[in-house]
Design a protein around this motif. Structure first.
Motif, PDB file in Angstrom:
ATOM      1  N   ASN B 249       0.808  -1.216   0.000  1.00 29.44           N
ATOM      2  CA  ASN B 249       0.000   0.000   0.000  1.00 29.44           C
ATOM      3  C   ASN B 249       0.844   1.270   0.000  1.00 29.44           C
ATOM      4  O   ASN B 249       0.414   2.313   0.494  1.00 29.44           O
ATOM      5  N   GLY B 250       2.056   1.180  -0.528  1.00 32.26           N
ATOM      6  CA  GLY B 250       2.813   2.388  -0.806  1.00 32.26           C
ATOM      7  C   GLY B 250       3.496   3.038   0.383  1.00 32.26           C
ATOM      8  O   GLY B 250       3.764   4.234   0.368  1.00 32.26           O
ATOM      9  N   LEU B 251       3.792   2.241   1.415  1.00 36.86           N
ATOM     10  CA  LEU B 251       4.570   2.785   2.532  1.00 36.86           C
ATOM     11  C   LEU B 251       6.043   2.785   2.145  1.00 36.86           C
ATOM     12  O   LEU B 251       6.514   1.859   1.477  1.00 36.86           O
ATOM     13  N   SER B 252       6.768   3.796   2.568  1.00 36.99           N
ATOM     14  CA  SER B 252       8.206   3.798   2.295  1.00 36.99           C
ATOM     15  C   SER B 252       8.859   2.705   3.133  1.00 36.99           C
ATOM     16  O   SER B 252       8.305   2.276   4.151  1.00 36.99           O
ATOM     17  N   ILE B 253      10.020   2.255   2.693  1.00 33.90           N
ATOM     18  CA  ILE B 253      10.715   1.209   3.451  1.00 33.90           C
ATOM     19  C   ILE B 253      11.398   1.853   4.648  1.00 33.90           C
ATOM     20  O   ILE B 253      12.127   2.825   4.504  1.00 33.90           O
ATOM     21  N   ASP B 254      11.123   1.314   5.842  1.00 34.04           N
ATOM     22  CA  ASP B 254      11.785   1.807   7.038  1.00 34.04           C
ATOM     23  C   ASP B 254      13.101   1.039   7.184  1.00 34.04           C
ATOM     24  O   ASP B 254      13.104  -0.158   7.445  1.00 34.04           O
ATOM     25  N   PRO B 255      14.232   1.735   6.997  1.00 33.32           N
ATOM     26  CA  PRO B 255      15.511   1.014   7.018  1.00 33.32           C
ATOM     27  C   PRO B 255      15.808   0.369   8.375  1.00 33.32           C
ATOM     28  O   PRO B 255      16.616  -0.550   8.464  1.00 33.32           O
ATOM     29  N   GLU B 256      15.141   0.836   9.432  1.00 31.23           N
ATOM     30  CA  GLU B 256      15.378   0.239  10.744  1.00 31.23           C
ATOM     31  C   GLU B 256      14.918  -1.221  10.753  1.00 31.23           C
ATOM     32  O   GLU B 256      15.522  -2.073  11.390  1.00 31.23           O
ATOM     33  N   PHE B 257      13.813  -1.492  10.053  1.00 32.68           N
ATOM     34  CA  PHE B 257      13.266  -2.854  10.070  1.00 32.68           C
ATOM     35  C   PHE B 257      13.502  -3.579   8.750  1.00 32.68           C
ATOM     36  O   PHE B 257      13.627  -4.788   8.715  1.00 32.68           O
ATOM     37  N   ASN B 258      13.521  -2.805   7.663  1.00 31.82           N
ATOM     38  CA  ASN B 258      13.656  -3.374   6.330  1.00 31.82           C
ATOM     39  C   ASN B 258      12.752  -4.596   6.154  1.00 31.82           C
ATOM     40  O   ASN B 258      13.186  -5.669   5.758  1.00 31.82           O
ATOM     41  N   ASP B 259      11.493  -4.403   6.499  1.00 27.11           N
ATOM     42  CA  ASP B 259      10.538  -5.503   6.535  1.00 27.11           C
ATOM     43  C   ASP B 259      10.015  -5.775   5.126  1.00 27.11           C
ATOM     44  O   ASP B 259       9.372  -4.930   4.515  1.00 27.11           O
ATOM     45  N   ILE B 260      10.311  -6.972   4.617  1.00 28.01           N
ATOM     46  CA  ILE B 260       9.926  -7.289   3.237  1.00 28.01           C
ATOM     47  C   ILE B 260       8.515  -7.870   3.134  1.00 28.01           C
ATOM     48  O   ILE B 260       8.046  -8.196   2.053  1.00 28.01           O
ATOM     49  N   GLY B 261       7.842  -8.018   4.301  1.00 24.66           N
ATOM     50  CA  GLY B 261       6.442  -8.456   4.270  1.00 24.66           C
ATOM     51  C   GLY B 261       6.283  -9.900   3.834  1.00 24.66           C
ATOM     52  O   GLY B 261       7.051 -10.774   4.233  1.00 24.66           O
ATOM     53  N   ARG B 262       5.305 -10.137   2.987  1.00 22.91           N
ATOM     54  CA  ARG B 262       4.948 -11.509   2.625  1.00 22.91           C
ATOM     55  C   ARG B 262       6.035 -12.213   1.816  1.00 22.91           C
ATOM     56  O   ARG B 262       6.047 -13.446   1.721  1.00 22.91           O
ATOM     57  N   TYR B 263       6.947 -11.478   1.262  1.00 28.85           N
ATOM     58  CA  TYR B 263       8.093 -12.058   0.544  1.00 28.85           C
ATOM     59  C   TYR B 263       8.783 -13.101   1.429  1.00 28.85           C
ATOM     60  O   TYR B 263       9.209 -14.158   0.975  1.00 28.85           O
ATOM     61  N   ARG B 264       8.855 -12.818   2.742  1.00 31.29           N
ATOM     62  CA  ARG B 264       9.514 -13.734   3.660  1.00 31.29           C
ATOM     63  C   ARG B 264       8.788 -15.084   3.721  1.00 31.29           C
ATOM     64  O   ARG B 264       9.405 -16.124   3.932  1.00 31.29           O
ATOM     65  N   VAL B 265       7.475 -15.035   3.539  1.00 31.04           N
ATOM     66  CA  VAL B 265       6.688 -16.261   3.657  1.00 31.04           C
ATOM     67  C   VAL B 265       6.700 -17.077   2.370  1.00 31.04           C
ATOM     68  O   VAL B 265       6.777 -18.299   2.397  1.00 31.04           O
ATOM     69  N   THR B 266       6.625 -16.394   1.239  1.00 30.47           N
ATOM     70  CA  THR B 266       6.484 -17.128  -0.026  1.00 30.47           C
ATOM     71  C   THR B 266       7.794 -17.221  -0.802  1.00 30.47           C
ATOM     72  O   THR B 266       7.897 -18.044  -1.709  1.00 30.47           O
ATOM     73  N   GLN B 268       8.601 -15.244  -2.923  1.00 28.70           N
ATOM     74  CA  GLN B 268       8.321 -14.680  -4.247  1.00 28.70           C
ATOM     75  C   GLN B 268       8.638 -13.188  -4.234  1.00 28.70           C
ATOM     76  O   GLN B 268       7.997 -12.434  -3.496  1.00 28.70           O
ATOM     77  N   PRO B 269       9.588 -12.756  -5.073  1.00 28.92           N
ATOM     78  CA  PRO B 269       9.890 -11.316  -5.122  1.00 28.92           C
ATOM     79  C   PRO B 269       8.642 -10.467  -5.377  1.00 28.92           C
ATOM     80  O   PRO B 269       8.546  -9.332  -4.918  1.00 28.92           O
ATOM     81  N   SER B 270       7.655 -11.041  -6.068  1.00 32.05           N
ATOM     82  CA  SER B 270       6.439 -10.276  -6.355  1.00 32.05           C
ATOM     83  C   SER B 270       5.628 -10.010  -5.082  1.00 32.05           C
ATOM     84  O   SER B 270       4.700  -9.214  -5.092  1.00 32.05           O
ATOM     85  N   ASP B 271       5.964 -10.685  -3.981  1.00 32.97           N
ATOM     86  CA  ASP B 271       5.274 -10.448  -2.706  1.00 32.97           C
ATOM     87  C   ASP B 271       6.023  -9.467  -1.810  1.00 32.97           C
ATOM     88  O   ASP B 271       5.630  -9.244  -0.659  1.00 32.97           O
ATOM     89  N   SER B 272       7.103  -8.905  -2.339  1.00 35.57           N
ATOM     90  CA  SER B 272       7.887  -7.980  -1.528  1.00 35.57           C
ATOM     91  C   SER B 272       7.047  -6.791  -1.092  1.00 35.57           C
ATOM     92  O   SER B 272       6.299  -6.219  -1.895  1.00 35.57           O
ATOM     93  N   LEU B 273       7.160  -6.430   0.175  1.00 34.75           N
ATOM     94  CA  LEU B 273       6.491  -5.258   0.775  1.00 34.75           C
ATOM     95  C   LEU B 273       4.974  -5.398   0.839  1.00 34.75           C
ATOM     96  O   LEU B 273       4.268  -4.417   1.055  1.00 34.75           O
ATOM     97  N   LYS B 274       4.484  -6.613   0.648  1.00 39.95           N
ATOM     98  CA  LYS B 274       3.034  -6.796   0.754  1.00 39.95           C
ATOM     99  C   LYS B 274       2.669  -7.273   2.164  1.00 39.95           C
ATOM    100  O   LYS B 274       3.343  -8.131   2.738  1.00 39.95           O
ATOM    101  N   PHE B 275       1.584  -6.697   2.677  1.00 39.82           N
ATOM    102  CA  PHE B 275       1.067  -7.074   3.994  1.00 39.82           C
ATOM    103  C   PHE B 275      -0.424  -7.324   3.872  1.00 39.82           C
ATOM    104  O   PHE B 275      -1.081  -6.854   2.941  1.00 39.82           O
ATOM    105  N   LYS B 276      -0.952  -8.051   4.846  1.00 39.70           N
ATOM    106  CA  LYS B 276      -2.370  -8.387   4.866  1.00 39.70           C
ATOM    107  C   LYS B 276      -3.222  -7.127   4.917  1.00 39.70           C
ATOM    108  O   LYS B 276      -2.945  -6.211   5.683  1.00 39.70           O
ATOM    109  N   VAL B 277      -4.255  -7.089   4.097  1.00 42.44           N
ATOM    110  CA  VAL B 277      -5.263  -6.031   4.197  1.00 42.44           C
ATOM    111  C   VAL B 277      -6.012  -6.281   5.507  1.00 42.44           C
ATOM    112  O   VAL B 277      -6.666  -7.314   5.649  1.00 42.44           O
ATOM    113  N   PRO B 278      -5.893  -5.369   6.490  1.00 42.31           N
ATOM    114  CA  PRO B 278      -6.510  -5.676   7.783  1.00 42.31           C
ATOM    115  C   PRO B 278      -8.006  -5.405   7.778  1.00 42.31           C
ATOM    116  O   PRO B 278      -8.499  -4.555   7.030  1.00 42.31           O
TER     117      PRO B 278
END
Lengths: 248, 359
Positions: B249-266, B268-278
């Motif tokens: 959803n267009g959040l800038s990357i916080d270098p403190e966490f560098n959280d890649i989101g769902r990429y870690r789970v799958t 898949q580079p295409s899942d980078s920076l994706k998080f669950k729609v709450p």
């Protein structure tokens, strides 16, 4: 009246016993896993091996999960190990872990075995599978950030043209519907076993070399030496592993 | 110095309450479940007919009063953590719809700080996957992550089973809740699920409006609902306001966490920076917002969607406009109306429901 009923019941029970071909008594079956590299017993750390890509490598750690064990009788009848007791970690560094004892196996002749490599997501976390957590914790087979299991933990180091002792880490598991690396493996026993109030051993060979190369899909460590959550290499490894077991 | 700090802290806390206090009165909840019964009784989830289908197979773990009471005790028991303090309820505080309101990212044992904001707990029986990146595919498996994560509860199930087995009260409660009476990981997780499954939040103003019980929305709330449906509901869809997908959803990357989101789970580079729609249920109470709690209030959330979208290769296509601009065009008046609608999703009867309360 009651007596007659009991008598009838007893007779019926006897008849049903007789009509069942399963007359043998339950026994114990030990599945003995032997990790090998191309026919030689795997030696951790000190022994150097060469993979299909010509790379020299040493193995420091090898653990994997065996689950959902089913023994298949000569006439197709199956003995399914109760799900909650059917999850094991085989650890090369722990001899005891390499023998999986299955108690109370129904007495009959068995000619095949089927088992899972990893944890079947369709069952997870049902049927008591969560009671496998402590074993997985102790052996480091649980991811810390994900509610799932490492099906294989295979680590060591290898030599390249330019460097020696570069580490490699291979952790393969399933991750949701997109990455399911659970494999079912079915093998003919080299000789049938007859379970009848006795203990039978079934030797199962795991050929470590096939992780890198199973004829169809090979990869070199130089290509990829850190394979954890990997949609490209993890499925290759899982499919290689599904052909890496044989009976002895 | 310490005193000054405390006073400052109090003032901040007070003023924060003043600004954000979402609740007018504390309604009295009905029949709190507190006692372990000699003869256990089945519990029923009260689900409105307009809710989605259950994802949890209740037949595999039917909630009962004894299971619920046990699950609640476990949920609030610090002994589930390695330091004996950080319980599930430590980061999931009921008054904030079970989020960790005063912290941006969650705190764990020994002062460890996680990299994500605790998610609210409600309507979990309707969710397909859990956590911000979907790393748990089943509610019974989700607690494994916080319980074993070093920066959260840092414990092992072995330890927990040992600890609980030495407590006669737990021995009795497991015996009363489960047929096999075992204190084991399976039953621990099932009891936690029974407690959490009952957390159905379905009595907000919006629910009463949907139920046609005579509740009417104000003109701002009505306008906000219309705007929400037009501009937000392609992702925040349905009565739980989530399509349960993962999106960037267009959040800038916080270098403190560098959280890649769902990429870690799958992977898949295409899942980078994706998080669950709450889900946006109780959203008023669950500040701060986003996976890392970087946005303090709803006004700032809408400012992000209207003017703060940062482009990246995996940015959700719905945030790209035909003219090449990014984000959701919203006027200040529209934002205020959307927020008015979002506040109708606050369910005081859930937030103050004694059945789920620690004390």
């Amino acid at each position: 009246m009651k007596k007659i009923f009991l008598l009838t019941f007893a007779v019926a029970a006897l008849i049903s016993c007789k009509s069942d071909d399963n007359q043998a008594a339950p026994g114990e079956v030990n599945l003995v896993f032997k990790n090998q590299v191309a026919g030689n017993d795997l030696i951790l750390s000190s022994q150097t091996y060469t993979n299909a890509s010509g790379e020299s490598y040493r193995v420091n750690e090898l653990k994997y999960i065996i689950s959902d064990i089913v023994l298949i009788g000569s006439n197709g009848q199956e003995f399914v190990v109760p799900q909650s007791e059917s999850y094991f970690v085989v650890n090369e560094a722990d001899n005891g872990s390499k023998t999986l004892s299955i108690p109370e196996v129904e007495g009959r002749k068995y000619s095949k075995i089927r088992f899972g490599f990893g944890v079947d997501q369709s069952n997870y976390p049902l049927n008591g599978v969560n009671n496998f957590i402590p074993t997985a914790e102790e052996t480091g087979m649980l991811w810390s950030w994900s509610a799932g299991y490492k099906f294989i933990k295979f680590e060591g180091d290898y030599d390249t043209d330019t460097s020696t002792d570069a580490p490699f880490i291979i952790h393969v598991g399933s991750h949701g519907t997109t990455l399911d690396n659970y494999k079912t493996i079915e093998l003919d026993l080299s000789t049938d076993i007859s379970v009848n109030d006795n203990t039978n051993n079934v030797n199962l060979i795991f050929d470590v070399a096939r992780v890198f190369d199973a004829g169809l899909q090979s990869f070199s460590l130089q290509e990829k030496d850190d394979i954890q959550v990997d949609p490209v290499y993890a499925p290759i490894i899982a499919s290689n592993i599904s052909t890496a077991f044989s009976t002895e | 110095m310490i005193k000054q700090f405390y006073i400052l802290f109090l003032i901040v806390l007070l003023s924060a309450c003043g600004e954000n206090e979402p609740y007018e009165d504390a309604p009295v909840a009905e029949d709190p479940l507190e006692e372990t019964l000699e003869v256990d009784v089945a519990l029923t989830l009260e689900i409105p007919d307009y809710f989605p289908d259950l994802t949890y197979d209740l037949s595999q773990n039917p909630p009962t009063q004894n299971g619920f009471v046990l699950g609640k005790k476990l949920f609030y028991d610090g002994r589930l953590a390695s330091d004996g303090v950080v319980s599930c309820g430590f980061c999931h505080i009921q008054a904030f719809a079970f989020t960790h309101h005063t912290h941006i990212t969650s705190h764990g044992v020994n002062g460890a700080i996680g990299k994500r904001n605790a998610q609210p707990l409600h309507n979990l029986a309707f969710m397909q996957e859990f956590t911000w990146d979907g790393a748990a595919g089943h509610l019974d498996a989700q607690p494994i992550i916080p319980i074993t994560a070093e920066v959260e509860m840092n414990n092992t199930f072995n330890n927990i089973v040992t600890t609980l087995s030495q407590d006669p009260e737990y021995v009795e409660m497991f015996a009363a809740a489960f047929d096999n009476g075992q204190i084991d990981p399976d039953n621990i997780l099932k009891a936690l699920s029974q407690f959490m499954l009952m957390m159905v939040s379905a009595d907000s103003k919006y629910d009463r409006f949907l139920r046609n019980d005579g509740t009417t929305l104000t003109s701002d709330e009505t306008a906000g609902l219309g705007l929400f449906e037009a501009k937000c509901s392609s992702c925040h869809s349905g009565v739980l306001q989530t399509d349960q997908t993962y999106r960037n959803n267009g959040l800038s990357i916080d270098p403190e966490f560098n959280d890649i989101g769902r990429y870690r789970v799958t992977g898949q580079p295409s899942d980078s920076l994706k998080f669950k729609v709450p889900s946006l249920r109780n959203i008023e109470a669950t500040f701060p917002y986003m996976h890392d709690g970087r946005i303090p209030d709803l006004e700032a959330v809408l400012d992000h969607y209207s003017d703060g979208i940062v482009d990246s290769p995996t940015l959700d296509p719905l945030l790209r406009n035909a003219d090449g601009s990014l984000g959701i065009p919203l006027t200040e008046a529209e934002k205020a109306q959307i927020i008015a609608f979002l506040k109708t999703l606050t369910d005081d009867n859930f937030i103050f429901d004694d059945r789920f309360a620690e004390f």
